[in-house]
Design a protein around this motif. Structure first.
Motif, PDB file in Angstrom:
ATOM      1  N   MET A   1      53.413  70.108  36.128  1.00  0.00           N
ATOM      2  CA  MET A   1      52.034  69.670  35.936  1.00  0.00           C
ATOM      3  C   MET A   1      51.540  70.012  34.529  1.00  0.00           C
ATOM      4  SD  MET A   1      49.798  70.336  39.351  1.00  0.00           S
ATOM      5  CE  MET A   1      50.003  69.304  40.811  1.00  0.00           C
ATOM      6  N   LYS A   2      51.898  71.178  34.056  1.00  0.00           N
ATOM      7  CA  LYS A   2      51.467  71.588  32.722  1.00  0.00           C
ATOM      8  C   LYS A   2      51.971  70.618  31.668  1.00  0.00           C
ATOM      9  CE  LYS A   2      51.428  75.623  29.657  1.00  0.00           C
ATOM     10  NZ  LYS A   2      51.873  77.028  29.482  1.00  0.00           N
ATOM     11  N   GLU A   3      53.210  70.137  31.822  1.00  0.00           N
ATOM     12  CA  GLU A   3      53.771  69.185  30.858  1.00  0.00           C
ATOM     13  C   GLU A   3      53.086  67.828  30.964  1.00  0.00           C
ATOM     14  OE1 GLU A   3      58.419  70.298  30.282  1.00  0.00           O
ATOM     15  OE2 GLU A   3      57.818  69.836  32.337  1.00  0.00           O
ATOM     16  N   HIS A   4      52.793  67.393  32.167  1.00  0.00           N
ATOM     17  CA  HIS A   4      52.124  66.102  32.363  1.00  0.00           C
ATOM     18  C   HIS A   4      50.714  66.106  31.789  1.00  0.00           C
ATOM     19  CE1 HIS A   4      54.797  63.635  34.800  1.00  0.00           C
ATOM     20  NE2 HIS A   4      55.018  64.626  35.640  1.00  0.00           N
ATOM     21  N   LEU A   5      49.963  67.161  32.090  1.00  0.00           N
ATOM     22  CA  LEU A   5      48.517  67.122  31.916  1.00  0.00           C
ATOM     23  C   LEU A   5      48.044  67.611  30.545  1.00  0.00           C
ATOM     24  CD1 LEU A   5      47.653  68.332  35.521  1.00  0.00           C
ATOM     25  CD2 LEU A   5      47.411  66.025  34.615  1.00  0.00           C
ATOM     26  N   ARG A   6      48.713  68.552  29.950  1.00  0.00           N
ATOM     27  CA  ARG A   6      48.393  68.997  28.588  1.00  0.00           C
ATOM     28  C   ARG A   6      46.878  69.146  28.396  1.00  0.00           C
ATOM     29  NH1 ARG A   6      52.320  68.453  24.647  1.00  0.00           N
ATOM     30  NH2 ARG A   6      50.829  67.683  23.091  1.00  0.00           N
ATOM     31  N   PHE A   7      46.273  69.980  29.226  1.00  0.00           N
ATOM     32  CA  PHE A   7      44.830  70.148  29.222  1.00  0.00           C
ATOM     33  C   PHE A   7      44.328  70.784  27.923  1.00  0.00           C
ATOM     34  CE2 PHE A   7      45.014  70.407  34.078  1.00  0.00           C
ATOM     35  CZ  PHE A   7      44.477  69.134  34.248  1.00  0.00           C
ATOM     36  N   GLY A   8      43.177  70.309  27.473  1.00  0.00           N
ATOM     37  CA  GLY A   8      42.506  70.892  26.321  1.00  0.00           C
ATOM     38  C   GLY A   8      41.032  71.104  26.623  1.00  0.00           C
TER      39      GLY A   8
ATOM     40  N   SER B   1      45.831  59.662  23.209  1.00  0.00           N
ATOM     41  CA  SER B   1      45.262  60.841  23.845  1.00  0.00           C
ATOM     42  C   SER B   1      44.022  60.404  24.608  1.00  0.00           C
ATOM     43  CB  SER B   1      44.902  61.894  22.784  1.00  0.00           C
ATOM     44  OG  SER B   1      44.660  63.167  23.367  1.00  0.00           O
ATOM     45  N   ILE B   2      43.497  61.295  25.471  1.00  0.00           N
ATOM     46  CA  ILE B   2      42.292  60.921  26.214  1.00  0.00           C
ATOM     47  C   ILE B   2      41.289  62.069  26.234  1.00  0.00           C
ATOM     48  CG2 ILE B   2      43.593  59.336  27.685  1.00  0.00           C
ATOM     49  CD1 ILE B   2      43.133  61.302  30.003  1.00  0.00           C
ATOM     50  N   ASP B   3      40.007  61.696  26.294  1.00  0.00           N
ATOM     51  CA  ASP B   3      38.928  62.635  26.559  1.00  0.00           C
ATOM     52  C   ASP B   3      38.529  62.456  28.012  1.00  0.00           C
ATOM     53  OD1 ASP B   3      38.970  63.580  24.011  1.00  0.00           O
ATOM     54  OD2 ASP B   3      36.975  62.890  23.457  1.00  0.00           O
ATOM     55  N   ALA B   4      38.612  63.524  28.773  1.00  0.00           N
ATOM     56  CA  ALA B   4      38.397  63.455  30.213  1.00  0.00           C
ATOM     57  C   ALA B   4      36.950  63.789  30.554  1.00  0.00           C
ATOM     58  CB  ALA B   4      39.348  64.419  30.925  1.00  0.00           C
ATOM     59  N   ASN B   5      36.256  62.815  31.070  1.00  0.00           N
ATOM     60  CA  ASN B   5      34.906  63.021  31.587  1.00  0.00           C
ATOM     61  C   ASN B   5      34.546  61.838  32.468  1.00  0.00           C
ATOM     62  OD1 ASN B   5      34.150  60.921  29.831  1.00  0.00           O
ATOM     63  ND2 ASN B   5      33.379  62.322  28.265  1.00  0.00           N
TER      64      ASN B   5
ATOM     65  N   ASN C   1      41.765  66.144  27.071  1.00  0.00           N
ATOM     66  CA  ASN C   1      40.735  67.038  26.556  1.00  0.00           C
ATOM     67  C   ASN C   1      39.447  66.857  27.344  1.00  0.00           C
ATOM     68  OD1 ASN C   1      39.066  68.595  24.691  1.00  0.00           O
ATOM     69  ND2 ASN C   1      38.363  66.607  23.952  1.00  0.00           N
ATOM     70  N   PHE C   2      38.891  67.962  27.841  1.00  0.00           N
ATOM     71  CA  PHE C   2      37.656  67.891  28.615  1.00  0.00           C
ATOM     72  C   PHE C   2      36.452  67.808  27.685  1.00  0.00           C
ATOM     73  CE2 PHE C   2      40.506  69.742  31.831  1.00  0.00           C
ATOM     74  CZ  PHE C   2      40.297  68.818  32.842  1.00  0.00           C
TER      75      PHE C   2
END
Length: 438
Positions: free
Chosen positions: A37-44, A292-296, A335-336
């Motif tokens: 999951m960590k590799e898939h999601l790459r949260f920021g 890349s994406i901004d998650a909201n 990225n949140f």
């Protein structure tokens, strides 16, 4: 000093946990579709909303309870760095993002701004080296200051253009210093209010000229991150040049920037443009430009950029379907770019909100993986376009037909039979995947 003394490091406890400071779905080491999951999601985590947003709105004063304010702006800036990395470590998030003015006060001159940024990024680098946390991307804020009233790269003032170039140069120097994996351009005021006094072609040429300068400088200093353009249709400009993914791609292709630029897409920006997020992601993906994406998420009852934390499982499922279809999102990430609601004013809400967003994306990833494993959507599409597997369809796809041959074929057709898409049934079956019934 600890800013969250009563909160331990957030760990995965499973969907039945009652602990609000635990992950219910995000298990970083769990393997899904061949990767963790960590590799898939790459949260920021976004520095601006997390550390700088105060809960004010056009009708109310700040309400957020924050404990990092010091006696001076620089003391506050340093305290924010300490608090921010505490948040990142407790969330076990690997990446972060920032604008230059988020981390350091601008001061009274460009030289002072540079000194402030250098001092704060020295501290940030110490924290990065100590924790292993990485910079997903940084950018220059060229929309807040009054000098950018008429744009930055699209400005009508040559001196403003030069100032914007100086901010971008420093931004790329910072990116190299901190090992940034991407660099974002969001043209908050790269647009116009009226065409009565606007030379659109002139302004677009100048924006492209600035982008090419950035590419050239990155190559010169030996640090070329993935460059990203972030589309948005409006706010603050009435008509923004980077309206949506398709408009931005047209710009990239017109000016020959395909090899250097991809897109950083945001869910709330998609809805403001009148699109779903999956539409924007698909447009970028099929053009090899999903960076890349901004998650909201936005509030469909409100007509502006509300930047809410993503909790809509339907949306995150389709987002992850696109990212899986894309072969992943690296070197980009999720990225949140989200802020807590005005009623969520406590310090602890900064962690609770990110936990909610991370869990929603983790659940969406698992649902998306099941859909792909079962070929649910692939089979639907294969059945819908099945007629192109016929001899006629194969000839069309092989460019063996022309208008005359197709006309001759059409003259022989007695009746065309169409197949129902049964879309209501399909949506019901999709609900079963999301709820775990399938």
């Amino acid at each position: 000093m600890t800013y969250f003394p009563n909160i331990e490091k957030i760990v995965y406890e499973g969907p039945r946990t009652k602990n609000p400071f635990a992950f219910r779905h995000y298990n970083p080491d769990e393997v899904v579709a061949g990767k963790t999951m960590k590799e898939h999601l790459r949260f920021g985590v976004a520095y601006w909303h997390t550390m700088n947003q105060d809960g004010s709105d056009p009708f109310g004063k700040p309400v957020n309870e924050r404990t990092w304010f010091g006696a001076t702006e620089m003391e506050t800036a340093k305290n924010r760095v300490e608090a921010f990395f505490e948040i990142l470590e407790k969330l076990n998030v690997e990446y972060f993002c920032f604008h230059d003015v988020d981390i350091a006060p601008e001061g009274d001159s460009l030289e002072e701004f540079y000194r402030n940024i250098d001092e704060i990024t020295d501290l940030i680098k110490e924290k990065m080296d100590a924790t292993g946390i990485k910079l997903l991307w940084n950018t220059a804020n060229m929309f807040s200051h009054p000098r950018y009233n008429n744009g930055a790269a699209s400005t009508n003032n040559a001196e403003v253009y030069a100032f914007a170039a100086a901010q971008i140069k420093k931004g790329l120097d910072i990116s190299k210093k901190l090992g940034g994996e991407n660099y974002v351009f969001w043209g908050g005021r790269e647009g116009y209010e009226t065409l009565l006094n606007t030379d659109m072609a002139f302004e677009l040429d100048n924006v492209a000229r600035m982008f090419k300068m950035a590419v050239a400088y990155a190559e010169k200093i030996g640090h070329k991150p993935q460059f990203l353009i972030e589309p948005k249709p409006k706010e603050p400009s009435k008509h923004q040049y980077d309206f949506d993914a398709a408009t931005s791609l047209q710009f990239i292709q017109k000016y020959g920037l395909e090899g250097d630029f991809k897109l950083n897409l945001e869910a709330n920006h998609a809805t403001l443009a009148g699109h779903t997020f999956e539409h924007e992601l698909t447009v970028a993906r099929i053009n090899n430009a999903l960076g890349s994406i901004d998650a909201n998420q936005g509030d469909m009852l409100l007509g502006w950029d509300t930047d809410e934390f993503p909790t809509n499982l339907y949306d995150t499922t389709f987002t992850m379907l696109e990212l899986l279809e894309n072969g992943g999102i690296a070197p980009g990430g999720i990225n949140f770019d989200a802020k807590v609601r005005r009623s969520s004013f406590a310090m602890e809400d900064l962690l609770l909100a990110h936990i909610a967003g991370m869990d929603t994306f983790a659940k969406g990833l698992k649902v998306a993986a099941r859909l792909r494993e079962d070929r649910f959507l692939e089979d639907l599409k294969a059945d819908r376009y099945a007629s192109f597997q016929s001899e006629l369809g194969q000839n069309i796809l092989a460019d063996k037909e022309d208008l005359e041959s197709l006309t001759n074929y059409a003259l022989q057709i007695e009746n065309i039979e169409l197949k129902s898409g049964h879309i209501e049934m399909v949506k019901s079956q999709l609900n079963d995947y999301i709820t775990g019934e399938l």
